[in-house]
Write an enzyme that holds these catalytic residues in place. Structure first.
Site, PDB file in Angstrom:
ATOM      1  N   GLY A 108      44.221 -37.064 -40.869  1.00 44.12           N
ATOM      2  CA  GLY A 108      45.572 -36.349 -40.671  1.00 44.12           C
ATOM      3  C   GLY A 108      45.483 -34.985 -41.085  1.00 44.12           C
ATOM      4  N   GLU A 111      44.048 -33.312 -37.740  1.00 44.76           N
ATOM      5  CA  GLU A 111      45.268 -33.539 -36.864  1.00 44.76           C
ATOM      6  C   GLU A 111      46.396 -32.605 -37.259  1.00 44.76           C
ATOM      7  OE1 GLU A 111      45.417 -38.019 -37.896  1.00 44.76           O
ATOM      8  OE2 GLU A 111      45.403 -38.198 -35.600  1.00 44.76           O
TER       9      GLU A 111
HETATM   10  C1  LIG Z   1      49.554 -44.836 -41.745  1.00 43.74           C
HETATM   11  C2  LIG Z   1      49.041 -43.505 -40.560  1.00 43.74           C
HETATM   12  C3  LIG Z   1      48.165 -42.972 -40.801  1.00 43.74           C
HETATM   13  C4  LIG Z   1      47.544 -42.385 -39.494  1.00 43.74           C
HETATM   14  C5  LIG Z   1      46.541 -41.098 -39.410  1.00 43.74           C
HETATM   15  C6  LIG Z   1      45.881 -40.701 -40.386  1.00 43.74           C
HETATM   16  C7  LIG Z   1      44.859 -41.323 -41.164  1.00 43.74           C
HETATM   17  C8  LIG Z   1      43.959 -40.745 -42.216  1.00 43.74           C
HETATM   18  O1  LIG Z   1      44.158 -39.421 -42.428  1.00 43.74           O
HETATM   19  S1  LIG Z   1      43.053 -41.864 -43.062  1.00 43.74           S
HETATM   20  C9  LIG Z   1      42.360 -40.688 -44.166  1.00 43.74           C
HETATM   21  C10 LIG Z   1      41.138 -40.019 -43.631  1.00 43.74           C
HETATM   22  N1  LIG Z   1      40.378 -39.494 -44.535  1.00 43.74           N
HETATM   23  C11 LIG Z   1      39.290 -39.822 -45.197  1.00 43.74           C
HETATM   24  O2  LIG Z   1      39.057 -40.863 -45.129  1.00 43.74           O
HETATM   25  C12 LIG Z   1      38.705 -38.987 -46.225  1.00 43.74           C
HETATM   26  C13 LIG Z   1      38.797 -39.564 -47.752  1.00 43.74           C
HETATM   27  N2  LIG Z   1      38.210 -38.647 -48.643  1.00 43.74           N
HETATM   28  C14 LIG Z   1      36.728 -38.538 -48.775  1.00 43.74           C
HETATM   29  O3  LIG Z   1      36.012 -39.242 -48.164  1.00 43.74           O
HETATM   30  C15 LIG Z   1      36.261 -37.811 -49.793  1.00 43.74           C
HETATM   31  O4  LIG Z   1      37.535 -37.395 -50.838  1.00 43.74           O
HETATM   32  C16 LIG Z   1      35.964 -36.289 -49.287  1.00 43.74           C
HETATM   33  C17 LIG Z   1      34.387 -36.501 -48.645  1.00 43.74           C
HETATM   34  C18 LIG Z   1      36.808 -35.508 -48.387  1.00 43.74           C
HETATM   35  C19 LIG Z   1      35.327 -35.463 -50.553  1.00 43.74           C
HETATM   36  O5  LIG Z   1      34.746 -36.026 -51.518  1.00 43.74           O
HETATM   37  P1  LIG Z   1      34.627 -35.489 -53.222  1.00 43.74           P
HETATM   38  O6  LIG Z   1      34.344 -34.073 -53.172  1.00 43.74           O
HETATM   39  O7  LIG Z   1      33.597 -36.282 -53.684  1.00 43.74           O
HETATM   40  O8  LIG Z   1      36.144 -35.719 -53.743  1.00 43.74           O
HETATM   41  P2  LIG Z   1      36.579 -36.861 -54.116  1.00 43.74           P
HETATM   42  O9  LIG Z   1      36.457 -38.073 -53.376  1.00 43.74           O
HETATM   43  O10 LIG Z   1      36.280 -37.098 -55.627  1.00 43.74           O
HETATM   44  O11 LIG Z   1      38.325 -36.552 -53.873  1.00 43.74           O
HETATM   45  C20 LIG Z   1      39.032 -35.797 -55.055  1.00 43.74           C
HETATM   46  C21 LIG Z   1      40.224 -36.810 -55.218  1.00 43.74           C
HETATM   47  O12 LIG Z   1      40.923 -36.731 -53.992  1.00 43.74           O
HETATM   48  C22 LIG Z   1      41.188 -38.105 -53.908  1.00 43.74           C
HETATM   49  N3  LIG Z   1      41.527 -38.058 -52.250  1.00 43.74           N
HETATM   50  C23 LIG Z   1      40.514 -37.867 -51.170  1.00 43.74           C
HETATM   51  N4  LIG Z   1      40.987 -37.923 -50.089  1.00 43.74           N
HETATM   52  C24 LIG Z   1      41.948 -38.558 -50.014  1.00 43.74           C
HETATM   53  C25 LIG Z   1      42.881 -39.271 -49.154  1.00 43.74           C
HETATM   54  N5  LIG Z   1      42.824 -39.128 -47.619  1.00 43.74           N
HETATM   55  N6  LIG Z   1      44.026 -40.040 -49.447  1.00 43.74           N
HETATM   56  C26 LIG Z   1      44.011 -40.115 -50.927  1.00 43.74           C
HETATM   57  N7  LIG Z   1      43.425 -39.577 -51.877  1.00 43.74           N
HETATM   58  C27 LIG Z   1      42.250 -38.815 -51.437  1.00 43.74           C
HETATM   59  C28 LIG Z   1      40.281 -39.015 -54.292  1.00 43.74           C
HETATM   60  O13 LIG Z   1      40.456 -40.157 -54.233  1.00 43.74           O
HETATM   61  C29 LIG Z   1      39.934 -38.169 -55.714  1.00 43.74           C
HETATM   62  O14 LIG Z   1      41.095 -38.817 -56.284  1.00 43.74           O
HETATM   63  P3  LIG Z   1      40.797 -39.074 -57.904  1.00 43.74           P
HETATM   64  O15 LIG Z   1      39.780 -40.216 -57.895  1.00 43.74           O
HETATM   65  O16 LIG Z   1      41.955 -39.572 -58.334  1.00 43.74           O
HETATM   66  O17 LIG Z   1      40.107 -38.002 -58.648  1.00 43.74           O
END
Ligand SMILES: CCCCC/C=C/C(=O)SCCNC(=O)CCNC(=O)[C@H](O)C(C)(C)COP(=O)(O)OP(=O)(O)OC[C@H]1O[C@@H](n2cnc3c(N)ncnc32)[C@H](O)[C@@H]1OP(=O)(O)O
Length: 257
Positions: A108, A111
């Protein structure tokens, strides 16, 4: 606003997504705050260009995955629709928009960046649509906007693999307009935005309308819209100013009327 910061620096308006500890993941609150921030900048006549960026190391890592746990089919549809409508709204704003991609722009988050008119990214940034790795697909307009920006083949690859690509590769594909080192990002974005802010607002607004609508209608209808709009743009004070400035060999001063 809880999840978004607003900074007015006329003629520029800056919007910062502000959930850095969650990489600016987009939840319901952020969508609400973003809409409010955008509306405030659109309503302010002193603001001519809107820049959206993220606090911390990400532009946005996409929709907030933690919300997914509580969604069912119906509420997921509503959430996706709400997000998609917000992106449509941003795409069709009457003022130019720039996504300043300071880090991850994923799902997103990408997007949202794609709904902006221009994308300027830090060399260090990575972009992608990783939804497939979660068992879903892009739902904030990404399936449609990515094919229009980079063509079907690469768009398929990005959506089907979910791979992240570096900013330079995104630039090569035409997904971002410009890539600069992170240390230069704000300065370069500001310079670019000022350049747009000096252009005639009515002509910019009509270009947005013609380009955004033109992609979805038969070419003859688009060409007719262009001719009709030309009558409008030609009748503005700014068109007179532009022509006068040319003959007087000076820089035009466009006022937006
Ligand atoms: C319902 C309709 C939706 C339709 C359209 C949209 C869909 C989407 O967008 S789905 C989400 C797509 N995005 C992802 O899959 C990315 C997810 N994130 C990652 O893969 C990683 O965080 C990273 C590669 C972007 C960065 O990695 P790193 O540097 O190791 O950092 P952390 O993973 O430790 O992230 C820090 C902190 O942030 C939280 N977090 C990251 N991304 C998301 C997210 N998309 N949603 C919720 N939370 C997210 C992560 O969980 C960490 O939180 P804590 O563990 O509490 O520290």
């Amino acid at each position: 606003m809880e999840t978004v910061q607003l900074k007015k620096e006329p003629p520029l308006g800056w919007i910062y997504l502000n959930r850095p500890d969650k990489l600016n993941a987009i939840n319901e609150q952020l969508m609400k705050d973003l809409r409010q921030a955008v509306d405030e900048l659109v309503a302010d006549d002193q603001i001519r260009v809107i820049i959206i960026t993220g606090q911390g190391k990400a532009f946005s890592a996409g929709a907030d995955i933690s919300q997914f746990k509580t969604l069912n089919g119906l509420t997921a549809w509503e959430f996706a629709k709400k997000g998609r409508e917000l992106m449509d709204y941003i795409e069709n704003l009457p003022k130019p928009t720039i996504a300043m991609i300071n880090g991850y722009a994923l799902g997103g988050g990408l997007e949202l960046a794609m709904a902006c008119d221009i994308r300027i990214a830090a060399e260090e940034a990575q972009v992608g649509l990783p939804e497939i790795t979660l068992g879903i697909y892009p739902g904030f307009g990404g399936t449609q906007r990515l094919i229009r920006l980079i063509g079907k083949g690469k768009a398929m690859e990005m959506m089907m693999t979910g791979d992240r690509i570096p900013a330079r590769e995104a630039e090569r594909l035409g997904l971002v307009n410009k890539v600069v080192p992170l240390t230069e990002l704000e300065k370069e974005t500001r310079n670019f935005a000022i350049k747009l802010a000096e252009k005639p607002p009515v002509a910019l607004k009509l270009i947005k309308l013609l380009v955004n609508q033109g992609l979805d209608i038969p070419i003859l209808a688009g060409l007719n819209m262009e001719s009709l709009g030309w009558g409008v743009v030609f009748s503005t004070e700014d068109a007179k100013e532009g022509v006068n400035a040319f003959f007087e060999k000076r820089k035009p001063n466009f006022k937006g009327s």
